[in-house]
Scaffold this motif. Structure first.
Motif, PDB file in Angstrom:
ATOM      1  N   PHE A 183       0.702  -1.045   0.049  1.00  0.00           N
ATOM      2  CA  PHE A 183      -0.120  -0.032  -0.136  1.00  0.00           C
ATOM      3  C   PHE A 183       0.822   1.506  -0.120  1.00  0.00           C
ATOM      4  CE2 PHE A 183      -1.560  -3.251   2.925  1.00  0.00           C
ATOM      5  CZ  PHE A 183      -2.593  -3.834   2.221  1.00  0.00           C
ATOM      6  N   ALA A 184       1.841   1.340   0.448  1.00  0.00           N
ATOM      7  CA  ALA A 184       2.663   2.380   0.560  1.00  0.00           C
ATOM      8  C   ALA A 184       4.217   2.336   0.337  1.00  0.00           C
ATOM      9  CB  ALA A 184       3.003   2.731   2.110  1.00  0.00           C
ATOM     10  N   SER A 185       5.041   3.352  -0.064  1.00  0.00           N
ATOM     11  CA  SER A 185       5.905   3.273  -0.801  1.00  0.00           C
ATOM     12  C   SER A 185       7.025   4.038   0.278  1.00  0.00           C
ATOM     13  CB  SER A 185       6.395   4.100  -2.071  1.00  0.00           C
ATOM     14  OG  SER A 185       5.542   3.326  -3.015  1.00  0.00           O
ATOM     15  N   ARG A 186       8.529   3.675   0.342  1.00  0.00           N
ATOM     16  CA  ARG A 186       9.365   4.512   0.918  1.00  0.00           C
ATOM     17  C   ARG A 186       9.600   5.790   0.585  1.00  0.00           C
ATOM     18  NH1 ARG A 186      13.549  -0.001   1.904  1.00  0.00           N
ATOM     19  NH2 ARG A 186      14.793   1.785   2.900  1.00  0.00           N
ATOM     20  N   ASN A 187       9.859   6.648   1.287  1.00  0.00           N
ATOM     21  CA  ASN A 187      10.318   8.177   0.978  1.00  0.00           C
ATOM     22  C   ASN A 187      12.042   7.952   1.165  1.00  0.00           C
ATOM     23  OD1 ASN A 187      11.394  10.692   0.326  1.00  0.00           O
ATOM     24  ND2 ASN A 187       9.510  11.505   1.368  1.00  0.00           N
ATOM     25  N   LEU A 188      12.579   7.520   0.233  1.00  0.00           N
ATOM     26  CA  LEU A 188      14.079   7.456   0.083  1.00  0.00           C
ATOM     27  C   LEU A 188      14.945   8.645   0.438  1.00  0.00           C
ATOM     28  CD1 LEU A 188      14.696   4.874  -2.614  1.00  0.00           C
ATOM     29  CD2 LEU A 188      14.157   4.442  -0.256  1.00  0.00           C
ATOM     30  N   GLU A 189      14.441   9.914  -0.120  1.00  0.00           N
ATOM     31  CA  GLU A 189      15.035  11.028   0.026  1.00  0.00           C
ATOM     32  C   GLU A 189      15.001  11.424   1.665  1.00  0.00           C
ATOM     33  OE1 GLU A 189      17.246  14.314   0.008  1.00  0.00           O
ATOM     34  OE2 GLU A 189      17.274  12.768  -1.554  1.00  0.00           O
ATOM     35  N   LEU A 190      13.905  11.333   2.270  1.00  0.00           N
ATOM     36  CA  LEU A 190      13.601  11.417   3.800  1.00  0.00           C
ATOM     37  C   LEU A 190      14.350  10.379   4.438  1.00  0.00           C
ATOM     38  CD1 LEU A 190      12.029  13.055   5.857  1.00  0.00           C
ATOM     39  CD2 LEU A 190      10.257  11.303   5.607  1.00  0.00           C
ATOM     40  N   GLU A 191      14.579   9.185   3.965  1.00  0.00           N
ATOM     41  CA  GLU A 191      15.356   8.451   4.896  1.00  0.00           C
ATOM     42  C   GLU A 191      16.894   8.706   4.815  1.00  0.00           C
ATOM     43  OE1 GLU A 191      14.828   4.394   3.828  1.00  0.00           O
ATOM     44  OE2 GLU A 191      12.704   4.406   4.152  1.00  0.00           O
ATOM     45  N   ARG A 192      17.367   9.312   3.732  1.00  0.00           N
ATOM     46  CA  ARG A 192      18.810   9.679   3.474  1.00  0.00           C
ATOM     47  C   ARG A 192      18.912  10.790   4.332  1.00  0.00           C
ATOM     48  NH1 ARG A 192      18.164   8.067  -2.035  1.00  0.00           N
ATOM     49  NH2 ARG A 192      17.368  10.049  -2.572  1.00  0.00           N
ATOM     50  N   GLN A 193      17.896  11.795   4.418  1.00  0.00           N
ATOM     51  CA  GLN A 193      18.239  12.847   5.285  1.00  0.00           C
ATOM     52  C   GLN A 193      18.164  12.730   6.760  1.00  0.00           C
ATOM     53  OE1 GLN A 193      15.220  15.893   4.308  1.00  0.00           O
ATOM     54  NE2 GLN A 193      15.968  16.275   1.984  1.00  0.00           N
ATOM     55  N   ALA A 194      17.401  11.745   7.116  1.00  0.00           N
ATOM     56  CA  ALA A 194      17.292  11.366   8.497  1.00  0.00           C
ATOM     57  C   ALA A 194      18.542  10.441   8.940  1.00  0.00           C
ATOM     58  CB  ALA A 194      16.103  10.421   8.973  1.00  0.00           C
ATOM     59  N   LYS A 195      19.078   9.860   7.918  1.00  0.00           N
ATOM     60  CA  LYS A 195      20.327   9.040   8.287  1.00  0.00           C
ATOM     61  C   LYS A 195      21.348  10.162   8.641  1.00  0.00           C
ATOM     62  CE  LYS A 195      23.465   5.509   6.722  1.00  0.00           C
ATOM     63  NZ  LYS A 195      23.441   4.324   5.581  1.00  0.00           N
ATOM     64  N   ARG A 196      21.432  10.947   7.667  1.00  0.00           N
ATOM     65  CA  ARG A 196      22.760  12.023   7.799  1.00  0.00           C
ATOM     66  C   ARG A 196      22.635  12.709   9.116  1.00  0.00           C
ATOM     67  NH1 ARG A 196      22.350  17.578   3.823  1.00  0.00           N
ATOM     68  NH2 ARG A 196      24.363  18.562   5.083  1.00  0.00           N
ATOM     69  N   PHE A 197      21.438  13.037   9.630  1.00  0.00           N
ATOM     70  CA  PHE A 197      21.428  13.694  11.026  1.00  0.00           C
ATOM     71  C   PHE A 197      20.890  12.680  12.089  1.00  0.00           C
ATOM     72  CE2 PHE A 197      19.999  17.094   7.827  1.00  0.00           C
ATOM     73  CZ  PHE A 197      20.865  17.991   8.146  1.00  0.00           C
ATOM     74  N   LYS A 198      21.249  11.450  12.026  1.00  0.00           N
ATOM     75  CA  LYS A 198      20.853  10.499  12.779  1.00  0.00           C
ATOM     76  C   LYS A 198      19.636  10.405  13.541  1.00  0.00           C
ATOM     77  CE  LYS A 198      25.871  10.259  13.518  1.00  0.00           C
ATOM     78  NZ  LYS A 198      27.042  10.134  14.559  1.00  0.00           N
ATOM     79  N   LYS A 199      18.747  10.553  12.688  1.00  0.00           N
ATOM     80  CA  LYS A 199      17.092  10.713  13.096  1.00  0.00           C
ATOM     81  C   LYS A 199      16.355   9.386  12.880  1.00  0.00           C
ATOM     82  CE  LYS A 199      16.779  15.667  13.600  1.00  0.00           C
ATOM     83  NZ  LYS A 199      15.974  16.919  13.256  1.00  0.00           N
ATOM     84  N   LYS A 200      15.473   9.205  13.463  1.00  0.00           N
ATOM     85  CA  LYS A 200      14.613   8.022  12.918  1.00  0.00           C
ATOM     86  C   LYS A 200      13.361   8.655  12.460  1.00  0.00           C
ATOM     87  CE  LYS A 200      15.791   4.241  16.301  1.00  0.00           C
ATOM     88  NZ  LYS A 200      15.167   3.609  17.379  1.00  0.00           N
ATOM     89  N   VAL A 201      12.950   8.058  11.203  1.00  0.00           N
ATOM     90  CA  VAL A 201      11.690   8.622  10.627  1.00  0.00           C
ATOM     91  C   VAL A 201      10.844   7.527  10.143  1.00  0.00           C
ATOM     92  CG1 VAL A 201      12.701  10.838   9.689  1.00  0.00           C
ATOM     93  CG2 VAL A 201      12.827   8.954   8.370  1.00  0.00           C
ATOM     94  N   PHE A 202       9.367   7.955   9.981  1.00  0.00           N
ATOM     95  CA  PHE A 202       8.679   6.740   9.261  1.00  0.00           C
ATOM     96  C   PHE A 202       8.305   7.407   7.826  1.00  0.00           C
ATOM     97  CE2 PHE A 202       4.101   5.740   8.154  1.00  0.00           C
ATOM     98  CZ  PHE A 202       4.234   4.412   8.577  1.00  0.00           C
ATOM     99  N   SER A 203       8.834   6.733   7.137  1.00  0.00           N
ATOM    100  CA  SER A 203       9.237   7.445   5.646  1.00  0.00           C
ATOM    101  C   SER A 203       7.890   6.705   4.672  1.00  0.00           C
ATOM    102  CB  SER A 203      10.366   7.127   4.952  1.00  0.00           C
ATOM    103  OG  SER A 203      10.450   5.631   4.789  1.00  0.00           O
ATOM    104  N   TYR A 204       7.173   5.861   5.182  1.00  0.00           N
ATOM    105  CA  TYR A 204       6.084   5.343   4.060  1.00  0.00           C
ATOM    106  C   TYR A 204       5.216   6.454   3.684  1.00  0.00           C
ATOM    107  CZ  TYR A 204       7.646   0.689   4.796  1.00  0.00           C
ATOM    108  OH  TYR A 204       8.454  -0.593   4.662  1.00  0.00           O
ATOM    109  N   ILE A 205       4.871   6.421   2.448  1.00  0.00           N
ATOM    110  CA  ILE A 205       3.735   7.365   1.821  1.00  0.00           C
ATOM    111  C   ILE A 205       2.709   6.380   1.156  1.00  0.00           C
ATOM    112  CG2 ILE A 205       3.284   9.008  -0.194  1.00  0.00           C
ATOM    113  CD1 ILE A 205       6.359   9.721   0.087  1.00  0.00           C
ATOM    114  N   LEU A 206       1.375   6.641   1.638  1.00  0.00           N
ATOM    115  CA  LEU A 206       0.142   5.682   0.923  1.00  0.00           C
ATOM    116  C   LEU A 206       0.000   6.179  -0.560  1.00  0.00           C
ATOM    117  CD1 LEU A 206      -2.061   5.690   4.016  1.00  0.00           C
ATOM    118  CD2 LEU A 206      -1.098   3.646   2.793  1.00  0.00           C
TER     119      LEU A 206
END
Length: 420
Positions: free
Chosen positions: A135-158
């Protein structure tokens, strides 16, 4: 009542029944909901791209209970699917797709014994067994940004991309809608749910089917040649819903966005009530265009004008101006009861985004013309700065105002038509 009156059914006896129906869905700890809820149409009255074939139908999908698909919700969005081009979207960019994806889910909370709305992220964390990738796809750009700043994110987009491209769901829905419309000998609309038994197999439940009261066909309508720029009142590249039409407009009811936007909420409800009085004053023998800011029929007056359908049932065309505040776009509400009423009553819908390429709103002219409000509703003069009733005969001594909309091309224009 307004619907029954319009169709000559007001005084006819109609036997009513109460249907108790099992809710289709699955248990996820204390939550219960179907993985997909939606509405489907065997005929698609909204054609926003030349590749779309109206006869192939459309879907309006949500994750969770289908109440978010059939009722208008101003706090979220749904996924609209043209069945012959399922990956085409009204939104033009990836940023817009992310922005206008569903974020709130309706579920049954068995502990609270309530029907609730919850953030998709919260539901996904509870429903760990859910095949979320369908149902949902991962927002890879958001994941890259979160990894850069060492944050956890929920990246799925419906976005339902996997469902639409890697399963036979689209073909199944086309077959279902085709068979039902053949059996009914009429276009149909349905409500349905989908639940995956595993990552490959799923079950579709049809929970409602009825005739879809759309008259006529969507077709091309050639624009007149040589329209002078100074004669254009409104021009829009879409969205446009309804049949292609060429109509003379006799009255324009214009709600001034800047004035309406400054009003307290109570006054906005008053404006909605006055609109109903105005449209019923002119009744059905006048061609009325209604133009206003934000969303017509909203439940949240800060987002638009909270009219009921009975307030606007006599209009020829309904125009939403994306001008109340930044980021608010016209809401197509495809598949909702509000949308059904508009289509069934043959009201043309147009969205206008001033500033968008090829979009024009000649608000200067609309605000300079004589205002007939005091003649129609003398008790409402205090709202004359916000409500303008324009008799199109006041615009030019010999010209008439023509509404011309080509649904297939998604082009709408309101202009002065001069005698040849």
């Amino acid at each position: 009542m307004a619907y029954r009156l319009h169709r000559g059914l007001l005084y006819q006896d109609e036997q009513m029944a109460l249907l108790v129906q099992r809710v289709s869905g699955e248990f996820y700890h204390h939550l219960y909901f179907p993985q997909i809820g939606g509405v489907g149409y065997s005929f698609n009255p909204f054609v926003w791209h030349p590749k779309i074939d109206p006869s192939q139908g459309m879907l309006r999908l949500v994750f969770g209970l289908g109440t978010r698909a059939v009722d208008r919700h101003d706090d979220d969005y749904t996924r609209v699917v043209a069945l012959n081009q399922p990956l085409l979207r009204p939104e033009g960019t990836s940023d817009a797709i992310r922005k206008y994806s569903q974020k709130i889910v309706n579920v049954l909370d068995l502990e609270m014994n309530e029907h609730i709305s919850s953030q998709f992220e919260d539901v996904a964390h509870i429903a760990q067994s859910l095949p979320i990738e369908i149902f949902a796809s991962r927002n890879l750009e958001l994941e890259r940004q979160a990894k850069r700043f060492k944050k956890k994110v929920f990246s799925y987009i419906l976005d339902f991309t996997t469902l639409l491209t890697q399963t036979p769901f689209v073909e199944d829905m086309q077959a279902i809608l085709s068979r039902l419309s053949t059996a009914y000998k009429h276009p149909v609309d349905i409500e349905f749910t989908v639940n995956f038994l595993d990552k490959r197999e799923y079950r579709i439940n049809i929970v409602q089917c009825r005739p879809f009261q759309f008259t006529g066909k969507i077709h091309h309508l050639r624009l007149p040649d040589n329209i002078r720029p100074e004669d254009i009142l409104i021009q829009t590249p879409g969205p446009i819903i309804g049949q292609s039409v060429a109509e003379h407009i006799e009255k324009i009811i214009y709600i001034v966005p800047e004035q309406y936007g400054r009003m307290p909420l109570n006054d906005r409800y008053t404006i909605a009530r006055l609109i109903g009085e105005m449209t019923n004053f002119y009744a059905e023998d006048h061609k009325i265009m209604l133009i206003g800011p934000g969303r017509w029929g909203t439940r949240m007056p800060e987002l638009g004008i909270p009219v009921s359908f009975s307030d606007i049932q006599n209009v020829t065309a309904l125009c939403e101006i994306a001008k109340m505040h930044a980021g608010l776009t016209p809401d197509l509400s495809l598949g909702t009861h509000f949308f059904n009423d508009i289509v069934e009553m043959n009201i043309l819908y147009m969205g206008i985004s001033p500033g968008k390429q090829q979009a024009i709103l000649n608000d200067t002219l609309l605000e300079q013309l004589p205002n007939r409000l005091s003649q129609v509703l003398p008790h409402s003069e205090s709202y004359a700065e916000a409500i303008r009733i324009i008799d199109t005969a006041d615009i030019h001594p010999t010209a008439t105002v023509l509404l011309h909309a080509d649904t297939l091309e998604q082009r709408g224009i309101v202009f002065l038509s001069h005698p040849q």
